[in-house]
Write a protein that holds these residues in place. Sequence first.
Motif, PDB file in Angstrom:
ATOM      1  N   ALA A 192     -28.116 -36.096  16.775  1.00  0.00           N
ATOM      2  CA  ALA A 192     -29.232 -36.155  15.820  1.00  0.00           C
ATOM      3  C   ALA A 192     -29.647 -34.754  15.392  1.00  0.00           C
ATOM      4  O   ALA A 192     -29.898 -34.502  14.209  1.00  0.00           O
ATOM      5  CB  ALA A 192     -30.419 -36.897  16.442  1.00  0.00           C
ATOM      6  N   VAL A 193     -29.712 -33.848  16.341  1.00  0.00           N
ATOM      7  CA  VAL A 193     -30.076 -32.457  16.041  1.00  0.00           C
ATOM      8  C   VAL A 193     -29.007 -31.809  15.167  1.00  0.00           C
ATOM      9  O   VAL A 193     -29.313 -31.163  14.159  1.00  0.00           O
ATOM     10  CB  VAL A 193     -30.291 -31.664  17.344  1.00  0.00           C
ATOM     11  N   ALA A 194     -27.746 -31.988  15.517  1.00  0.00           N
ATOM     12  CA  ALA A 194     -26.652 -31.404  14.738  1.00  0.00           C
ATOM     13  C   ALA A 194     -26.637 -31.944  13.309  1.00  0.00           C
ATOM     14  O   ALA A 194     -26.446 -31.181  12.356  1.00  0.00           O
ATOM     15  CB  ALA A 194     -25.316 -31.667  15.427  1.00  0.00           C
ATOM     16  N   ALA A 195     -26.856 -33.247  13.152  1.00  0.00           N
ATOM     17  CA  ALA A 195     -26.864 -33.860  11.820  1.00  0.00           C
ATOM     18  C   ALA A 195     -27.994 -33.297  10.952  1.00  0.00           C
ATOM     19  O   ALA A 195     -27.878 -33.261   9.726  1.00  0.00           O
ATOM     20  CB  ALA A 195     -26.995 -35.376  11.938  1.00  0.00           C
ATOM     21  N   ALA A 196     -29.052 -32.844  11.596  1.00  0.00           N
ATOM     22  CA  ALA A 196     -30.200 -32.284  10.871  1.00  0.00           C
ATOM     23  C   ALA A 196     -30.069 -30.780  10.651  1.00  0.00           C
ATOM     24  O   ALA A 196     -30.996 -30.138  10.165  1.00  0.00           O
ATOM     25  CB  ALA A 196     -31.487 -32.591  11.628  1.00  0.00           C
ATOM     26  N   GLY A 197     -28.930 -30.204  11.041  1.00  0.00           N
ATOM     27  CA  GLY A 197     -28.704 -28.783  10.837  1.00  0.00           C
ATOM     28  C   GLY A 197     -29.144 -27.903  11.985  1.00  0.00           C
ATOM     29  O   GLY A 197     -29.171 -26.684  11.862  1.00  0.00           O
ATOM     30  N   GLY A 198     -29.501 -28.505  13.111  1.00  0.00           N
ATOM     31  CA  GLY A 198     -29.964 -27.744  14.261  1.00  0.00           C
ATOM     32  C   GLY A 198     -28.828 -27.130  15.048  1.00  0.00           C
ATOM     33  O   GLY A 198     -27.733 -27.686  15.123  1.00  0.00           O
ATOM     34  N   LYS A 199     -29.104 -25.967  15.624  1.00  0.00           N
ATOM     35  CA  LYS A 199     -28.126 -25.252  16.447  1.00  0.00           C
ATOM     36  C   LYS A 199     -28.786 -24.898  17.770  1.00  0.00           C
ATOM     37  O   LYS A 199     -29.831 -24.253  17.802  1.00  0.00           O
ATOM     38  CB  LYS A 199     -27.704 -23.981  15.722  1.00  0.00           C
ATOM     39  N   PHE A 200     -28.179 -25.326  18.870  1.00  0.00           N
ATOM     40  CA  PHE A 200     -28.709 -25.014  20.194  1.00  0.00           C
ATOM     41  C   PHE A 200     -28.468 -23.540  20.499  1.00  0.00           C
ATOM     42  O   PHE A 200     -27.328 -23.074  20.457  1.00  0.00           O
ATOM     43  CB  PHE A 200     -28.046 -25.886  21.266  1.00  0.00           C
ATOM     44  N   LEU A 201     -29.532 -22.819  20.812  1.00  0.00           N
ATOM     45  CA  LEU A 201     -29.432 -21.414  21.192  1.00  0.00           C
ATOM     46  C   LEU A 201     -29.587 -21.241  22.697  1.00  0.00           C
ATOM     47  O   LEU A 201     -28.993 -20.340  23.281  1.00  0.00           O
ATOM     48  CB  LEU A 201     -30.495 -20.585  20.474  1.00  0.00           C
ATOM     49  N   VAL A 202     -30.399 -22.084  23.309  1.00  0.00           N
ATOM     50  CA  VAL A 202     -30.644 -22.054  24.759  1.00  0.00           C
ATOM     51  C   VAL A 202     -30.715 -23.491  25.231  1.00  0.00           C
ATOM     52  O   VAL A 202     -31.363 -24.326  24.606  1.00  0.00           O
ATOM     53  CB  VAL A 202     -31.978 -21.337  25.088  1.00  0.00           C
ATOM     54  N   ARG A 203     -30.049 -23.755  26.365  1.00  0.00           N
ATOM     55  CA  ARG A 203     -30.098 -25.098  26.936  1.00  0.00           C
ATOM     56  C   ARG A 203     -29.743 -25.000  28.408  1.00  0.00           C
ATOM     57  O   ARG A 203     -28.584 -24.838  28.756  1.00  0.00           O
ATOM     58  CB  ARG A 203     -29.119 -26.006  26.186  1.00  0.00           C
ATOM     59  N   GLY A 204     -30.755 -25.037  29.272  1.00  0.00           N
ATOM     60  CA  GLY A 204     -30.485 -24.965  30.698  1.00  0.00           C
ATOM     61  C   GLY A 204     -31.710 -24.582  31.508  1.00  0.00           C
ATOM     62  O   GLY A 204     -32.800 -24.421  30.976  1.00  0.00           O
ATOM     63  N   VAL A 205     -31.490 -24.429  32.796  1.00  0.00           N
ATOM     64  CA  VAL A 205     -32.559 -24.056  33.722  1.00  0.00           C
ATOM     65  C   VAL A 205     -32.727 -22.539  33.671  1.00  0.00           C
ATOM     66  O   VAL A 205     -31.754 -21.789  33.595  1.00  0.00           O
ATOM     67  CB  VAL A 205     -32.217 -24.529  35.154  1.00  0.00           C
ATOM     68  N   ALA A 206     -33.977 -22.098  33.721  1.00  0.00           N
ATOM     69  CA  ALA A 206     -34.281 -20.667  33.662  1.00  0.00           C
ATOM     70  C   ALA A 206     -33.623 -19.918  34.816  1.00  0.00           C
ATOM     71  O   ALA A 206     -33.628 -20.396  35.950  1.00  0.00           O
ATOM     72  CB  ALA A 206     -35.790 -20.453  33.707  1.00  0.00           C
ATOM     73  N   ASP A 207     -33.067 -18.767  34.520  1.00  0.00           N
ATOM     74  CA  ASP A 207     -32.508 -17.906  35.567  1.00  0.00           C
ATOM     75  C   ASP A 207     -33.615 -17.208  36.342  1.00  0.00           C
ATOM     76  O   ASP A 207     -33.495 -16.981  37.541  1.00  0.00           O
ATOM     77  CB  ASP A 207     -31.575 -16.861  34.961  1.00  0.00           C
TER      78      ASP A 207
END
Length: 97
Positions: free
Chosen positions: A29-44
């Motif tokens: 859904a995010v990709a179809a709307a033009g979104g790009k993941f820059l960060v995805r995960g648990v904080a270091d």
Amino acid sequence: MSKGYWVTTYRKTKDPAKLAAYAQLAGPAVAAAGGKFLVRGVADEVREHGLKERTVLIEFPTYEEAVAAYDSAEYKKALEALGDGVERDLRIVRGVE
């Protein structure tokens, strides 16, 4: 026009299965709307009362597209799958021009 961002910080994951179901729907859904993941995960590292939980940062071409993505029918399905599976804070913000 400034870019738009979803900034999501998770406080607690209560049901990993619901989070996984959400991810299966939210990513496309995010990709179809033009979104790009820059960060995805648990904080270091965690500072200033932060929680060592999941953080997600998604960039959209414009702020308006970021808002429209959240309001889309496809993303609403992802939210339904997520239900009460997590406690999180999602903000939609404008980028600096």
